[in-house]
Design a protein around this motif. Sequence first.
Motif, short mmCIF file in Angstrom:
data_model
loop_
_atom_site.label_atom_id
_atom_site.label_comp_id
_atom_site.label_asym_id
_atom_site.label_seq_id
_atom_site.Cartn_x
_atom_site.Cartn_y
_atom_site.Cartn_z
N PRO A 104 -9.91 6.11 -6.68
CA PRO A 104 -9.22 5.02 -5.99
C PRO A 104 -9.54 4.99 -4.50
O PRO A 104 -9.74 6.02 -3.87
N ARG A 105 -9.58 3.79 -4.00
CA ARG A 105 -9.77 3.57 -2.57
C ARG A 105 -8.73 2.56 -2.12
O ARG A 105 -8.56 1.52 -2.76
N VAL A 106 -8.01 2.88 -1.07
CA VAL A 106 -6.98 1.99 -0.55
C VAL A 106 -7.42 1.51 0.82
O VAL A 106 -7.72 2.32 1.70
N ILE A 107 -7.46 0.20 0.99
CA ILE A 107 -7.81 -0.41 2.26
C ILE A 107 -6.58 -1.19 2.74
O ILE A 107 -6.10 -2.08 2.04
N LEU A 108 -6.09 -0.80 3.90
CA LEU A 108 -4.92 -1.48 4.45
C LEU A 108 -5.36 -2.65 5.32
O LEU A 108 -6.38 -2.59 5.98
N PHE A 109 -4.59 -3.72 5.28
CA PHE A 109 -4.77 -4.84 6.20
C PHE A 109 -3.39 -5.28 6.65
O PHE A 109 -2.38 -4.84 6.09
N ASP A 110 -3.33 -6.12 7.64
CA ASP A 110 -2.06 -6.55 8.19
C ASP A 110 -1.22 -7.24 7.12
O ASP A 110 -1.57 -8.33 6.66
#
Length: 176
Positions: A104-110
């Motif tokens: 898994p890869r988690v990419i945060l954005f606003d």
Amino acid sequence: MIDGRNRTTGVAFWKAAAALIAMVLIAGATSRARAQSATQDEVLKLQTQFQDAVVAGNVDAIAPMMADDAIFIHGNGVMQGKAEFLAAIKNGQLPLSAYELKEPRVILFDGGAIVSGLEDLAFKPRPGSAAPPLVIHMRGSAVWVRGAAGWHLLLDQDTTLAGPPAAHPPSAAPSR
């Protein structure tokens, strides 16, 4: 006239002030990094809870995790809204025995996050069949949004892979 003692005291003051400012900046950056890591862990935990609820066929647990205008695009190209997805779970049209997220890869954005990775979905055989579960390998992405009421799944998109994904070699450091 400035004597040597005042100059030494002034230099010491500015060195101490610079050190204090550096410590405050480092503490702030460390705090932001911890918060980001905690948020990534929180979203990954939600993703796992969602997958577990889908396998269990628990629409009562799934429904509040989803945005009302959620969209699901399955590996076969079928698109469903929230009501259609929940009905498919309830009617047994998605009879999963396992839903495993790998790498898994988690990419945060606003205001949200994207969870992406490899997925193995195991479908239960038809009742009375002695066949093993059908396992489908996919690459999937889920978009989670955070609002006043908490996190909600907005989009789930999966792409079916021809077979099990090849093992990824360890990442090499970029050359400079």
